[in-house]
Design a protein around this motif. Structure first.
Motif, PDB file in Angstrom:
ATOM      1  N   UNK A 230       0.837  -1.198   0.000  1.00  0.00           N
ATOM      2  CA  UNK A 230       0.000   0.000   0.000  1.00  0.00           C
ATOM      3  C   UNK A 230       0.874   1.250   0.000  1.00  0.00           C
ATOM      4  N   UNK A 231       0.575   2.214  -0.872  1.00  0.00           N
ATOM      5  CA  UNK A 231       1.353   3.455  -0.867  1.00  0.00           C
ATOM      6  C   UNK A 231       0.865   4.435   0.194  1.00  0.00           C
ATOM      7  N   UNK A 232      -0.167   4.067   0.923  1.00  0.00           N
ATOM      8  CA  UNK A 232      -0.767   5.012   1.875  1.00  0.00           C
ATOM      9  C   UNK A 232      -0.489   4.586   3.312  1.00  0.00           C
ATOM     10  N   UNK A 233      -1.478   4.140   4.030  1.00  0.00           N
ATOM     11  CA  UNK A 233      -1.259   3.815   5.438  1.00  0.00           C
ATOM     12  C   UNK A 233      -2.382   2.985   6.009  1.00  0.00           C
ATOM     13  N   UNK A 234      -2.567   3.102   7.310  1.00  0.00           N
ATOM     14  CA  UNK A 234      -3.601   2.333   7.989  1.00  0.00           C
ATOM     15  C   UNK A 234      -3.812   2.864   9.383  1.00  0.00           C
ATOM     16  N   UNK A 235      -4.775   2.297  10.072  1.00  0.00           N
ATOM     17  CA  UNK A 235      -5.093   2.744  11.428  1.00  0.00           C
ATOM     18  C   UNK A 235      -5.808   1.637  12.174  1.00  0.00           C
ATOM     19  N   UNK A 236      -5.763   1.731  13.493  1.00  0.00           N
ATOM     20  CA  UNK A 236      -6.443   0.744  14.318  1.00  0.00           C
ATOM     21  C   UNK A 236      -6.750   1.283  15.692  1.00  0.00           C
ATOM     22  N   UNK A 237      -7.768   0.690  16.312  1.00  0.00           N
ATOM     23  CA  UNK A 237      -8.191   1.052  17.658  1.00  0.00           C
ATOM     24  C   UNK A 237      -8.562  -0.217  18.404  1.00  0.00           C
ATOM     25  N   UNK A 238      -8.168  -0.302  19.676  1.00  0.00           N
ATOM     26  CA  UNK A 238      -8.588  -1.386  20.546  1.00  0.00           C
ATOM     27  C   UNK A 238      -9.275  -0.786  21.763  1.00  0.00           C
ATOM     28  N   UNK A 239     -10.477  -1.270  22.066  1.00  0.00           N
ATOM     29  CA  UNK A 239     -11.263  -0.753  23.190  1.00  0.00           C
ATOM     30  C   UNK A 239     -11.617  -1.871  24.154  1.00  0.00           C
ATOM     31  N   UNK A 240     -11.838  -1.501  25.405  1.00  0.00           N
ATOM     32  CA  UNK A 240     -12.545  -2.355  26.343  1.00  0.00           C
ATOM     33  C   UNK A 240     -14.033  -2.132  26.061  1.00  0.00           C
ATOM     34  N   UNK A 241     -14.753  -3.139  25.568  1.00  0.00           N
ATOM     35  CA  UNK A 241     -16.140  -2.894  25.149  1.00  0.00           C
ATOM     36  C   UNK A 241     -17.079  -2.560  26.305  1.00  0.00           C
ATOM     37  N   UNK A 242     -16.713  -2.925  27.515  1.00  0.00           N
ATOM     38  CA  UNK A 242     -17.582  -2.651  28.658  1.00  0.00           C
ATOM     39  C   UNK A 242     -17.474  -1.212  29.133  1.00  0.00           C
ATOM     40  N   UNK A 243     -16.288  -0.631  29.051  1.00  0.00           N
ATOM     41  CA  UNK A 243     -16.063   0.704  29.618  1.00  0.00           C
ATOM     42  C   UNK A 243     -15.765   1.776  28.577  1.00  0.00           C
ATOM     43  N   UNK A 244     -15.350   1.370  27.387  1.00  0.00           N
ATOM     44  CA  UNK A 244     -14.914   2.336  26.391  1.00  0.00           C
ATOM     45  C   UNK A 244     -13.468   2.756  26.541  1.00  0.00           C
ATOM     46  N   UNK A 245     -12.738   2.186  27.499  1.00  0.00           N
ATOM     47  CA  UNK A 245     -11.327   2.528  27.658  1.00  0.00           C
ATOM     48  C   UNK A 245     -10.551   2.169  26.390  1.00  0.00           C
ATOM     49  N   UNK A 246      -9.723   3.098  25.939  1.00  0.00           N
ATOM     50  CA  UNK A 246      -8.919   2.882  24.740  1.00  0.00           C
ATOM     51  C   UNK A 246      -7.650   2.145  25.146  1.00  0.00           C
ATOM     52  N   UNK A 247      -7.548   0.889  24.763  1.00  0.00           N
ATOM     53  CA  UNK A 247      -6.401   0.055  25.118  1.00  0.00           C
ATOM     54  C   UNK A 247      -5.226   0.280  24.176  1.00  0.00           C
ATOM     55  N   UNK A 248      -5.524   0.663  22.948  1.00  0.00           N
ATOM     56  CA  UNK A 248      -4.479   0.961  21.962  1.00  0.00           C
ATOM     57  C   UNK A 248      -5.115   1.779  20.849  1.00  0.00           C
ATOM     58  N   UNK A 249      -4.339   2.678  20.281  1.00  0.00           N
ATOM     59  CA  UNK A 249      -4.820   3.488  19.160  1.00  0.00           C
ATOM     60  C   UNK A 249      -3.598   3.922  18.363  1.00  0.00           C
ATOM     61  N   UNK A 250      -3.603   3.621  17.076  1.00  0.00           N
ATOM     62  CA  UNK A 250      -2.414   3.901  16.265  1.00  0.00           C
ATOM     63  C   UNK A 250      -2.816   4.310  14.862  1.00  0.00           C
TER      64      UNK A 250
END
Length: 588
Positions: A230-250
């Protein structure tokens, strides 16, 4: 005559107050691992009102030789101080020990020049959180009124973007000040001080981020972008589904965490001109068609509207003729008669095309849009980041009228059958962010509650005592679906990741039962002509602890790029061997 007034002026001439910068509070992950810390440095500042006008040019020449900086550059910075909100201007952010000692021993040779202890920010965890943590900088003329209203002097270093700005009130310490007696030349008369107030360090900000999970997500994005070509990029998010806490975001590509420090405009210019747009936080600001990851929302809308019951059967041919147009499924494959669970497992396009047709024929044709908005699409998520939390697009007739008001073709301002049919499979004009899809799937995982994603967990004092918590105080709402319907959606997602014909079974099917994943692939057509690769899933399927959404721009089919990145992220979170994850296979 006017004795008190002249006495005060005499004291002002004889005493000098020197501001001492306060170290900012540290930022740590949920286990106390450092994400942002301070180190000690020394900056060179000019205080123009202390200059003796006749000797200014000579001081600048001598200082330039010592610092190795062209005198013209120093002169420009001092000239800019005329509009500066503070009484000083930083000439060099940090100098080495030899120059610091040299200038400290020869202060009389450099009137109007001072040394100041500083606390530059360091980022032990690297650049994967650069978009989120943000950076610090001087108060600007445009913001000075607001900061002074909050008690700032104007010379402080403040948070400019990201969490540094969002939680400035906690991270900022209280500056100290030292009052010294000076002679007629403005130099200290002795080493003794008249009075001193020591600076107080800012509070510690603990995030919901789990550093190993963060590192795995960021690494997986880089690996999958490279592997896909890919000549562009990407993204991702990991959440705790019960609380909405962001466990990872990149977001990939990222940029050096210190890119905006050190007054290096050439480095910033390179980032601004980079065609890959590394300054864009794609996780919250990148807009993409949701593709087949949207099909769970279509199913939920059909049930709510009465078009579909969980056990209803519809044909799933390889293609479908509607309104004198042929709508083809992925690879034109036929799956016979399927219910909603099976349709999600095999990602039957034609099953959902039929639902899209029903949405078009149903008046007022807003059921699908209403459902998307219930799951959080079409509006900011409310994440605690300043700016960049995109609304996305949930298209309807009003949106088309507004968007295409200047089009010469009046049909562009109508809602056509193809609009509903394409939207049923997450295509058309629908645009979402990875964070929005993570929030939507969290609602499916947790039993029907839309959470507000939260990066900060709490503020602590220097002893680790909690002063304020953030998680649990953010707004939530229900999607209003029955447990039976939510179970149907979850069962379909489990089958999609583990069933014999699941679109991502090649990636997740070999995982141990206790880590079983429920999720959906997506292959998003877009204006580049090369599909974006999507995956959104949660685990363990029966008692979810984490939901992960990943998009790889121009990465191809969902199971080949995004799904392996999700599996690697979950492997880090649950501490299982990432080699258990499969490499993916052709699927939509």
């Amino acid at each position: 005559i006017s004795e008190e007034q002249y006495a005060a002026r005499a004291d002002a001439n004889r005493l000098r107050t020197v501001l001492q910068e306060a170290p900012r509070g540290a930022i740590v992950d949920r286990e106390g691992r450092p994400l942002v810390t301070n180190r000690t440095g020394t900056s060179v500042v000019a205080r123009p009102r202390w200059f003796e006008d006749g000797d200014r040019s000579g001081v600048i020449r001598r200082l330039g030789r010592v610092l190795g900086v062209p005198p013209a550059s120093l002169t420009r910075r001092i000239a800019q101080a005329a509009g500066s909100p503070g009484e000083s201007v930083v000439l060099v952010d940090e100098i080495d020990a030899s120059r610091r000692i040299y200038l400290a021993e020869r202060q009389r040779d450099f009137p109007g020049i001072d040394l100041r202890a500083t606390y530059p920010r360091e980022h032990p965890a690297g650049s994967s959180l650069a978009h989120v943590l943000g950076y610090t900088g001087p108060i600007t003329a445009e913001t000075i009124a607001r900061y002074r209203a909050e008690g700032y002097r104007g010379d402080e270093t403040v948070g400019v973007s990201g969490l540094e700005a969002q939680y400035e009130r906690y991270l900022a310490g209280a500056p100290g000040e030292v009052v010294v007696e000076v002679d007629a030349a403005g130099e200290p008369r002795s080493r003794q001080v008249v009075s001193a107030i020591p600076p107080r360090q800012g509070r510690t900000l603990e995030l919901a981020i789990d550093l190993p999970t963060q590192a795995a997500l960021a690494g997986a994005l880089a690996e999958r972008v490279a592997a896909s070509g890919s000549p562009a990029g990407g993204a991702g998010v990991a959440l705790d589904p019960a609380t909405g806490e962001v466990l990872a975001i990149a977001s990939y590509p990222s940029y050096p965490a210190d890119a905006f420090s050190g007054r290096r405009p050439e480095a910033v210019d390179r980032l601004l001109s980079d065609p890959r747009r590394p300054l864009l936080n794609r996780a919250v600001g990148g807009l993409y068609p949701a593709a087949s990851t949207f099909k769970v929302i279509t199913a939920a809308a059909a049930v709510r509207r009465g078009f579909l019951a969980p056990d209803d059967i519809l044909p799933s041919p390889g293609s479908l003729a509607l309104y004198s147009q042929v709508f083809r499924g992925f690879e034109s494959r036929s799956w016979g008669e399927v219910d909603a669970r099976r349709a999600l497992e095999v990602s039957s396009d034609t099953f959902f095309y039929q639902l899209g047709d029903r949405f078009y024929r149903d008046l007022p044709r807003t059921a699908l849009q209403d459902e998307a908005r219930r799951f959080g699409l079409g509006a900011p998520t409310g994440i605690d980041l300043p700016g960049g939390d995109e609304d996305g697009v949930v298209p309807d007739l009003a949106w088309k009228v507004s968007t295409f008001r200047d089009s010469p073709d009046p049909l562009d301002r109508t809602w056509k059958p193809g609009d509903s049919i394409n939207m049923s499979t997450g295509q058309g004009n629908l645009l979402v962010t990875p964070l929005q899809m993570a929030v939507a799937y969290a609602a499916i995982a947790n039993g029907g509650t839309v959470v507000s994603p939260t990066i900060a967990r709490r503020v602590m004092d220097q002893s680790g005592r909690s002063l304020q918590t953030f998680v649990g105080s953010r707004p939530t709402r229900s999607v209003g679906l029955t447990p039976e319907v939510l179970d149907t959606l979850r069962d379909g997602l489990v089958a999609a990741a583990n069933g014999p014909d699941g679109t991502s079974t090649a990636v997740f099917g070999a995982l141990p039962e206790r880590f079983r994943v429920a999720g959906k692939t997506g292959t998003a057509e877009n204006e580049t002509g090369v599909d974006h690769s999507w995956y959104v899933g949660f685990a363990p399927a029966q008692d979810p602890e984490i939901v992960v959404a990943v998009v790889i721009e121009q990465g191809g089919q969902g199971a080949n790029a995004a799904a392996p990145a999700v599996c690697s992220t979950m492997a880090a979170y649950f501490s299982f061997d990432a080699e258990t994850c499969g490499g993916g296979a052709s699927a939509n």
